[in-house]
Design a protein around this motif. Structure first.
Motif: not given
Length: 273
Positions: A29-30, A33-38
């Motif tokens: 589900n990336r 999101f507005r920005r990368p999730v790490h």
């Protein structure tokens, strides 16, 4: 065969169902999101060696190692809502604004660090023993001060002289806390010095033996990896040794085929004539 990172991730997720499910949900589900999730952090860190793995896991809390890193408040709210509130999976989230790695502010000046290296054999800082994406590294600096933890070298021993040197503030005004990892033979120890809240002139030092890393240990044991590399090298050398014979045999076979084809063609021509 799975690579080392995949094996290590499988080992980590095998003991934490919520972590695995969250990791899979984030990957699927990336686009939300507005920005990368790490993260989780433990999956995005690559240590230099076994000692580095042991030190990092000993120093950083498990909740931090298992946490995810987002780059804006909106993504934190979305991730918490989807994972914790809707699915009731445990999650820890750190925010690193825009995923930016800030200029590092070391605990010791360049001059003092030079003395630590030359006089006491200090090797460097903990954050120099691993690689990670900028957002992950910044999260570890924010939550665990990995940029201030010292790593002793082969000649380092925490004697009274070194302890006084580390605990003394450079402006000469009072004492300061410090943390350092030191190897003594086959074992390693974490030395943590703390100052009293009420009397900063007093420094107490606790010593903890470093345990072998579990989450950050290699997916493939070093002995097994080294053995496999040796076997591959031996096989490669044997192949190179046999290569001339293989080439000669291949050429002879091709020549035999050509001769056979020519003779067959001649036989067919006589038969038709």
């Amino acid at each position: 065969m799975k690579d080392d990172k995949a094996r290590r991730n499988d080992k980590i997720f095998a003991h934490d169902k919520d972590l695995r499910q969250t990791y899979e949900w984030v990957n699927e589900n990336r686009k939300l999101f507005r920005r990368p999730v790490h993260g989780p952090i433990v999956c995005d860190v690559v240590t230099n060696d076994v000692d580095a793995s042991n030190y990092l896991e000993q120093h950083v809390k498990n909740t931090v190692l298992k946490s995810f890193v987002v780059e804006c408040r909106e993504d934190m709210n979305l991730l918490y809502r989807e994972v914790r509130e809707k699915r009731n999976w445990k999650i820890n989230i750190n925010i690193v604004n825009q995923g930016t790695l800030e200029p590092v502010r070391r605990m010791y000046s360049d001059n003092k660090m030079k003395t630590l290296k030359e006089r006491y054999g200090i090797a460097g800082y903990l954050d120099e023993l691993f690689e990670a994406p900028p957002a992950i590294l910044q999260a570890l600096r924010n939550t665990a001060n990995v940029h201030s933890v010292l790593i002793g070298g082969n000649k380092t021993s925490l004697n009274d002289d070194l302890g006084k040197f580390l605990s003394q503030k450079e402006n000469g005004n009072g004492k300061q806390s410090f943390c350092m990892f030191v190897k003594e033979g086959p074992k390693a120890y974490k030395h943590t010095a703390t100052t009293s809240r009420y009397n900063t002139a007093n420094v107490s030092i606790s010593v903890d033996e470093v345990r072998p890393a579990r989450m950050l240990s290699p997916g493939v044991p070093p002995e097994q990896k080294n053995r496999a590399e040796r076997e591959v090298k031996v096989a490669q050398e044997e192949f190179e040794r046999l290569q001339p014979s293989i080439t000669t045999a291949t050429q002879n076979f091709e020549r035999f085929q050509r001769d056979a084809q020519e003779k067959q063609a001649m036989f067919n021509d006589r038969k038709q004539g």
